[in-house]
Each structure stands twice: as structure tokens, then as C-alpha cells.
Design an enzyme around this catalytic site. Structure first.
Site, short mmCIF file in Angstrom:
data_model
loop_
_atom_site.label_atom_id
_atom_site.label_comp_id
_atom_site.label_asym_id
_atom_site.label_seq_id
_atom_site.Cartn_x
_atom_site.Cartn_y
_atom_site.Cartn_z
N CYS A 115 74.54 14.82 41.00
CA CYS A 115 73.27 15.58 41.05
C CYS A 115 72.96 16.10 42.44
O CYS A 115 72.26 17.10 42.59
CB CYS A 115 72.12 14.71 40.56
SG CYS A 115 72.35 14.20 38.85
N HIS A 260 66.13 19.07 42.44
CA HIS A 260 67.07 18.88 41.34
C HIS A 260 66.24 18.54 40.09
O HIS A 260 65.31 17.74 40.16
CB HIS A 260 68.03 17.74 41.67
CG HIS A 260 68.72 17.19 40.48
ND1 HIS A 260 69.44 17.99 39.61
CD2 HIS A 260 68.79 15.92 39.97
CE1 HIS A 260 69.92 17.23 38.64
NE2 HIS A 260 69.54 15.98 38.83
N ASN A 290 68.85 18.71 32.26
CA ASN A 290 69.39 18.35 33.58
C ASN A 290 70.81 18.92 33.67
O ASN A 290 71.71 18.46 32.97
CB ASN A 290 69.39 16.82 33.71
CG ASN A 290 69.95 16.33 35.03
OD1 ASN A 290 70.63 17.06 35.74
ND2 ASN A 290 69.67 15.08 35.35
O1 UT7 Z 1 69.99 13.50 37.40
C1 UT7 Z 1 69.75 12.30 38.05
C2 UT7 Z 1 70.07 11.14 37.23
N1 UT7 Z 1 69.20 10.84 36.12
C3 UT7 Z 1 67.89 10.63 36.23
O2 UT7 Z 1 67.25 10.86 37.21
C4 UT7 Z 1 67.23 9.97 35.03
C5 UT7 Z 1 66.16 8.99 35.46
N2 UT7 Z 1 65.60 8.26 34.33
C6 UT7 Z 1 64.85 8.87 33.38
O3 UT7 Z 1 64.65 10.06 33.41
C7 UT7 Z 1 64.24 8.00 32.30
O4 UT7 Z 1 64.43 6.66 32.61
C8 UT7 Z 1 64.78 8.31 30.89
C9 UT7 Z 1 64.32 9.66 30.42
C10 UT7 Z 1 66.30 8.24 30.89
C11 UT7 Z 1 64.27 7.27 29.87
O5 UT7 Z 1 62.86 7.23 29.91
P1 UT7 Z 1 62.13 5.82 29.96
O6 UT7 Z 1 60.67 6.08 29.91
O7 UT7 Z 1 62.64 5.08 31.16
O8 UT7 Z 1 62.56 5.18 28.57
P2 UT7 Z 1 63.29 3.78 28.30
O9 UT7 Z 1 64.61 3.70 28.94
O10 UT7 Z 1 62.31 2.70 28.62
O11 UT7 Z 1 63.49 3.79 26.73
C12 UT7 Z 1 62.42 3.47 25.88
C13 UT7 Z 1 62.89 3.38 24.45
C14 UT7 Z 1 64.01 2.39 24.18
O12 UT7 Z 1 63.71 1.73 22.99
P3 UT7 Z 1 63.05 0.26 22.99
O13 UT7 Z 1 64.10 -0.62 23.62
O14 UT7 Z 1 61.79 0.36 23.79
O15 UT7 Z 1 62.84 -0.01 21.55
C15 UT7 Z 1 65.21 3.28 23.95
O16 UT7 Z 1 66.15 2.70 23.07
O17 UT7 Z 1 63.35 4.64 23.96
C16 UT7 Z 1 64.60 4.49 23.30
N3 UT7 Z 1 65.36 5.71 23.47
C17 UT7 Z 1 65.18 6.80 22.68
N4 UT7 Z 1 64.32 7.04 21.66
C18 UT7 Z 1 64.37 8.26 21.11
C19 UT7 Z 1 66.35 5.99 24.35
N5 UT7 Z 1 66.79 7.24 24.17
C20 UT7 Z 1 66.07 7.77 23.16
C21 UT7 Z 1 66.07 9.02 22.52
N6 UT7 Z 1 65.20 9.22 21.51
N7 UT7 Z 1 66.89 10.01 22.90
#
Ligand code: UT7
Length: 333
Positions: A115, A260, A290
Site C-alpha cells: 500500500c 492511500h 482499496n
Molecule cells: O491497505 C492497507 C491495509 N488494510 C487496511 O488498512 C485495513 C484495516 N482494517 C480495516 O479496514 C477493518 O479492520 C476491516 C474493514 C478489515 C474490518 O472491520 P472491523 O470493524 O475491524 O470488523 P471486524 O474485523 O471486527 O469484523 C467484525 C465481524 C466478524 O464477525 P464476528 O466475529 O463479530 O461475528 C467478522 O467475521 O464481521 C465479520 N465479517 C464480515 N461480515 C460481513 C468479516 N468480513 C465480513 C464481510 N461481511 N465481508
């Protein structure tokens, strides 16, 4: 010492638009979840046989070269940032020469900084120009990554976030004082590499591939989303402040921040932390997701097309991602 000025910007996005609703047919996800967590509404998918990382980079480059009032033969060197090169080797910078006739065998360097790739590429190109080695350099960021992730429940955490696309700029040596790239700052914390990485086809195993890897999901990238998020929100502002301090500039001097595009929530948090009003922060993640190394040049190109980048403006670029690698650049346009 000459300064490096951006004299042309270009971008290319594959035609196929994939909405959040399209993805709900392939995995358990929802438009609401994706929009609330990331700000993404749709992204582009590359077309096999038409789009490759190098061909998309070439299309963006030709636009940048034309807008710079240059011809391919004016380019002295290529710096190409990508994590999704056409081949394992050689790099996509070399393959650009299959799409653009530069009339000379100019050097091409691939950058592996994910990134932060475009910031690293810009910084490398800037040093070549400052030392006088090259006068005109093409700096490219291009990614095809929608085929890296699995459009399934087990791949949903990453596959809904990333998209394909390319952006490019032409950098040229300039004797105009106070203009061009003022500074770049680069950082890496390799101890965090496994927080966001794709192991295969790496060289650690005797057998790079075996059929069980498909079943176990080992061929998929891994991301500790929360940990990446927390670090991104910390290091984006820090590395921008580092560049500003280097130039005796303040946060309020920034005319436009082009970060980014990792997550709309990260972009908003960074803008708030730096006390920048919304109109000074570029966000287009809702349209493209992204796009890793391509996101900054695409966002910069769109901002320029929209008249948001003007002569004399102070433009701040910043990125954070896998590595962890992060960086910033300050540009007096
Ligand atoms: O480019 C640079 C590198 N990347 C980044 O900068 C990404 C940085 N991180 C993020 O943007 C966020 O952490 C995410 C968008 C990846 C995730 O958001 P979050 O608010 O941190 O969600 P989470 O990881 O806490 O996931 C919450 C829930 C989980 O379920 P449980 O365990 O709470 O029941 C996941 O299994 O959401 C679930 N989940 C989904 N649900 C629906 C994960 N992916 C999905 C999905 N659709 N696609």
C-alpha cells in the site's frame, strides 16, 4: 540540485463495476456491513485477456505522458509499484515495454512496498532526479488483486475491500525553487510482516504449491484487520507531521491530503487528527475499493481532473500497509 515536479497524471480503471450487492450473491455479506465498515460501494474487476498489471499501468502512463506534453521517448526511467505483478518474474516495470514503445531500452525498477508502494516509488524517482541521473521518470502504481482473494465466506474479510486499477505520474527535473517534491519520509516495521501478508508462492517451502494448500486456504492472503487499522490511524498522522516538521510547515498549510484509500474510516480519522476540513481530504474509496499501490495516483489524478489541485498548493500524500511499510510525501504543486 534540481527538484522533481509532477508534470502529468493519468489513471486507468477496468470496465467491470462490481457492487456490494453483487458480492452478496457470492458470500454472506451485505451492502450495509461493507459500507459501514469501509465506505466502499463498488469496485472494479479486471478482465482476463484484456487487463494486466502492466497493460493497465501502461494505459495510465500514456495518459500521464500525454498530459505532460511528452512522448514515450522522453522518459528516462520507470519506477513501478505493485504487489500483484503479472509474473513472479520479471517485474511489471519491464513488461511495460511490451505495451509502450519507449524507443530506447530505458531502465525499469519494480517496488515491493504494497500500500505504501507509490510513496516509495515516488521517493526513489525523486532521488534519481535530485542526483541528476535522470531527468524524466514515469512513476506507476498498478494492481490486479481481485483474483488473489476468494469470493467466498472464508475469503470475505478481504475480498470485499480490494479492487483493481492503475495510476501514473510523470516526474521531471525542474530548476524552479520551492516547487515540486519537498520531502518524502519512509518507514518499515518488518516485525509486523505477518499481520498482513500472502505467504505463497514464497520461497520458504521446498514445495511452493501442493493441492492441500487450496483446501486449507493457505493460498489466500491473511490480514489482522483490527491491528492494521489501529496502526494505520497512528502512523498516517505521524508520518505526515514528520514531513511537515522537516519543511517547517504546519497542518493548516496543507491544501489537500491525498491518502492511500484503505478504509473511509481511516481517512476520516486521519483528517480529524490533523484538523483538516473534509474538503481538504480526498476520498474515492466508495468507487474503487482499496487499490493498494494504485490508490494514491488514482486519487491524485481524479483530484487534479476535478480542479482540486492548483498551482502553488501544498499536497500531502501518505500511505500505510503491509510490511508494515508507511510513508509520506509533500509536494508544492
Ligand atoms: O491497505 C492497507 C491495509 N488494510 C487496511 O488498512 C485495513 C484495516 N482494517 C480495516 O479496514 C477493518 O479492520 C476491516 C474493514 C478489515 C474490518 O472491520 P472491523 O470493524 O475491524 O470488523 P471486524 O474485523 O471486527 O469484523 C467484525 C465481524 C466478524 O464477525 P464476528 O466475529 O463479530 O461475528 C467478522 O467475521 O464481521 C465479520 N465479517 C464480515 N461480515 C460481513 C468479516 N468480513 C465480513 C464481510 N461481511 N465481508
Amino acid at each position: 540540485m534540481p527538484a522533481s515536479k509532477i508534470i502529468g497524471v493519468g489513471m486507468y480503471l477496468p470496465e467491470e463495476v462490481v457492487t456490494n450487492d453483487d458480492l452478496t450473491k457470492l458470500m454472506d455479506t451485505s451492502d450495509q456491513w461493507i459500507q459501514e465498515r469501509t465506505g466502499i460501494k463498488e469496485r472494479r474487476f479486471f478482465k482476463e485477456g484484456v487487463d494486466t498489471v502492466s497493460s493497465m499501468g501502461a494505459k495510465a502512463s500514456l495518459m500521464a505522458i500525454e498530459r505532460a506534453g511528452k512522448k514515450p521517448e522522453d522518459i528516462d526511467f520507470i519506477v513501478f509499484a505493485t504487489l500483484s505483478a503479472d509474473y513472479c518474474f520479471p517485474g511489471s516495470g519491464a513488461l511495460m515495454q511490451q505495451h509502450i514503445d519507449f524507443k530506447r531500452n530505458i531502465g525499469a525498477l519494480d517496488i515491493r512496498a504494497q500500500c505504501a508502494g507509490f510513496i516509495y516509488a515516488l521517493s526513489v524517482a525523486d532521488q534519481y532526479i535530485k542526483t541528476g541521473m535522470y531527468k524524466t521518470i514515469l512513476v506507476v502504481g498498478s494492481e490486479v488483486q481481485t483474483n488473489v482473494f476468494e469470493l467466498s465466506n472464508r475469503g470475505r474479510d478481504m475480498s470485499v475491500i480490494f479492487g483493481d486499477g492503475a495510476g501514473a505520474v510523470v516526474l521531471e527535473a525542474s530548476e524552479e525553487t520551492g516547487k515540486g517534491i519537498l520531502t518524502t519520509k519512509l518507514h518499515t516495521d518488518g516485525r509486523s510482516a505477518e499481520e498482513l501478508y500472502l505467504e505463497h508462492p514464497g520461497s520458504r517451502r521446498k514445495q511452493r504449491f501442493n493441492p492441500t494448500m487450496i483446501e486449507t486456504g493457505e493460498l489466500l492472503p491473511h490480514m489482522n484487520g483490527k491491528h492494521v487499522f489501529i496502526n494505520a490511524v497512528k502512523y498516517f498522522p505521524e508520518v505526515i507531521r514528520e514531513a511537515l516538521a522537516d519543511q517547517n510547515l504546519k497542518e493548516e498549510d496543507i491544501s489537500l491530503l491525498v491518502p492511500h484509500q484503505a478504509n473511509a474510516r481511516i481517512t476520516v480519522a486521519v483528517g480529524k487528527e490533523l484538523n483538516l476540513p473534509d474538503e481538504k481530504v480526498v476520498s474515492n474509496i466508495h468507487k474503487y475499493g482499496n487499490t493498494t499501490a494504485a490508490s494514491i495516483p488514482i486519487a491524485l489524478c481524479e483530484a487534479w481532473q476535478d480542479g482540486r489541485v492548483k498551482e502553488g498548493d501544498l499536497i500531502a500524500l501518505a500511505a500505510f500497509g503491509s510490511g508494515f511499510m508507511w510513508g509520506s510525501a509533500l509536494i508544492r504543486w
